[in-house]
Design an enzyme around this catalytic site. Sequence first.
Site, PDB file in Angstrom:
ATOM      1  N   ASP A 121      61.947 -14.200  30.060  1.00 54.52           N
ATOM      2  CA  ASP A 121      61.198 -14.834  28.972  1.00 54.52           C
ATOM      3  C   ASP A 121      59.811 -15.297  29.445  1.00 54.52           C
ATOM      4  O   ASP A 121      59.455 -15.135  30.613  1.00 54.52           O
ATOM      5  CB  ASP A 121      62.048 -16.006  28.435  1.00 54.52           C
ATOM      6  CG  ASP A 121      61.913 -16.193  26.939  1.00 54.52           C
ATOM      7  OD1 ASP A 121      60.908 -15.742  26.370  1.00 54.52           O
ATOM      8  OD2 ASP A 121      62.811 -16.814  26.339  1.00 54.52           O
ATOM      9  N   TRP A 144      57.114 -11.456  23.699  1.00 55.21           N
ATOM     10  CA  TRP A 144      56.867 -11.509  22.259  1.00 55.21           C
ATOM     11  C   TRP A 144      55.713 -10.619  21.788  1.00 55.21           C
ATOM     12  O   TRP A 144      55.180 -10.815  20.688  1.00 55.21           O
ATOM     13  CB  TRP A 144      56.634 -12.967  21.812  1.00 55.21           C
ATOM     14  CG  TRP A 144      57.556 -13.932  22.484  1.00 55.21           C
ATOM     15  CD1 TRP A 144      58.924 -13.877  22.480  1.00 55.21           C
ATOM     16  CD2 TRP A 144      57.208 -15.071  23.284  1.00 55.21           C
ATOM     17  NE1 TRP A 144      59.441 -14.899  23.230  1.00 55.21           N
ATOM     18  CE2 TRP A 144      58.408 -15.655  23.732  1.00 55.21           C
ATOM     19  CE3 TRP A 144      55.997 -15.642  23.659  1.00 55.21           C
ATOM     20  CZ2 TRP A 144      58.444 -16.789  24.547  1.00 55.21           C
ATOM     21  CZ3 TRP A 144      56.032 -16.779  24.463  1.00 55.21           C
ATOM     22  CH2 TRP A 144      57.236 -17.340  24.893  1.00 55.21           C
ATOM     23  N   ASP A 174      60.302 -14.456  17.726  1.00 50.70           N
ATOM     24  CA  ASP A 174      61.746 -14.436  17.474  1.00 50.70           C
ATOM     25  C   ASP A 174      62.095 -14.059  16.040  1.00 50.70           C
ATOM     26  O   ASP A 174      61.390 -14.417  15.094  1.00 50.70           O
ATOM     27  CB  ASP A 174      62.343 -15.816  17.774  1.00 50.70           C
ATOM     28  CG  ASP A 174      62.350 -16.098  19.267  1.00 50.70           C
ATOM     29  OD1 ASP A 174      61.854 -15.256  20.047  1.00 50.70           O
ATOM     30  OD2 ASP A 174      62.852 -17.173  19.653  1.00 50.70           O
TER      31      ASP A 174
END
Length: 403
Positions: free
Chosen positions: A149, A183, A204
């Site tokens: 992440d 992302w 998300d």
Amino acid sequence: MRFKLIVTSIFLLSIVVLQAQKYENLALTPPMGWNSWNHFACEINEDIIREMADAMVATGMMDAGYEYINIDDCWHGERDSLGFIQPDPKRFPNGMKALADYVHSKGLKLGIYSDAGWKTCGSRPGSRGYEFQDAQQYARWGIDYLKYDWCNTEKLNANGAYLTMRDALYAAGRPIVFSICEWGDNQPWEWAEPIGHLWRTTGDIYNCFDCVYDHGTWNSWGVLQIIDLRNNKELRKHAGPGHWNDPDMMEVGNGMTLNEDRAHFSMWCMLAAPLIAGNDLRNMAKETVSILTNPGAIAINQDLLGIQGYKHGMINQLDIWVKPLQNGEFAVCFLNRGINEVDLIFNWAENPINDELSGKKADFVAEKFNLWNVWENKSMGDTQKPLKAKLAGHDVLMLRLTK
Ligand code: GLA
């Protein structure tokens, strides 16, 4: 003697670094599995993970092709005195090695989660400065998949940070699928192919078909919003065997309507997206199981050419998506974006397929294809007559065109 040792070590290290690469021959079709985040968020423990592996077998998901059981954020405890990360002893009292052994005994694989920054998004210890040690620890535990992440990464360069972890995984010596999760902020499709096996293209997902959820400083996105955000020509050319665009894990079975779940799943199949379920596999309605395990839809997703589908056009509120498949076949998916039922009339002869990227073409005047309705598992005639169908709101008609 000491000098010799130093020279030899430098030599060996430089071989590892020079030869470092990502593990090839992994994720040659989009990875399929389950991840804890969408349903459980931080409330996870080893019992849940074990039960999910059991359920993946019992529900037939494993037979349908699902392979990875992925632990997301919040499994972490502290680092030990040498700096090696440990799992939270309350939530994972038997440790990760035992859990990996259990998951492997079922014929499945285990995934884990970390973050390129100091801390994960859930404020657990991140891997920054510990990349090689963390990778070593995952390899010792028998981990097969790492989602990495991007929270708390101020001043880090994304390409460089993901490259460091790739090299660390390679040096650790265990083939691990590397899932890049930044992302889409740093256009990973442009640099990530030699680094990871999949990369998130958006923020998300949110458990709704058509909405944006405002968290204050960031948004999460409904299914339609994710489809619209970045699934374009620029991105699809970067997807293929071993390197996939990842529009995020699925929300199938988490509360949308049946039509919406079916449309969501179909579109992830059309996009050659990783199929990572995000619901509680222990308590699924039979309709949810039949969506997640539909063999025709999964075959479209897992087609060995690995060509990501594209938007061919629109009629009224319907999107028309096309995905070239092996043996000159195609998947065509009509997506009803609106909430009202729509009458579809589609004249094949006026709508030839011509995918410039893959060079795959279908001229329906010169060539006849048979139409197979994937969800109803029945023939719908052929391309010589216009297609007529009714599509409920937020639903799809997904066809496989065969010769
Ligand atoms: C980020 C990721 C999510 C999830 C959470 C965990 O938001 O994009 O998929 O992993 O962090 O904290």
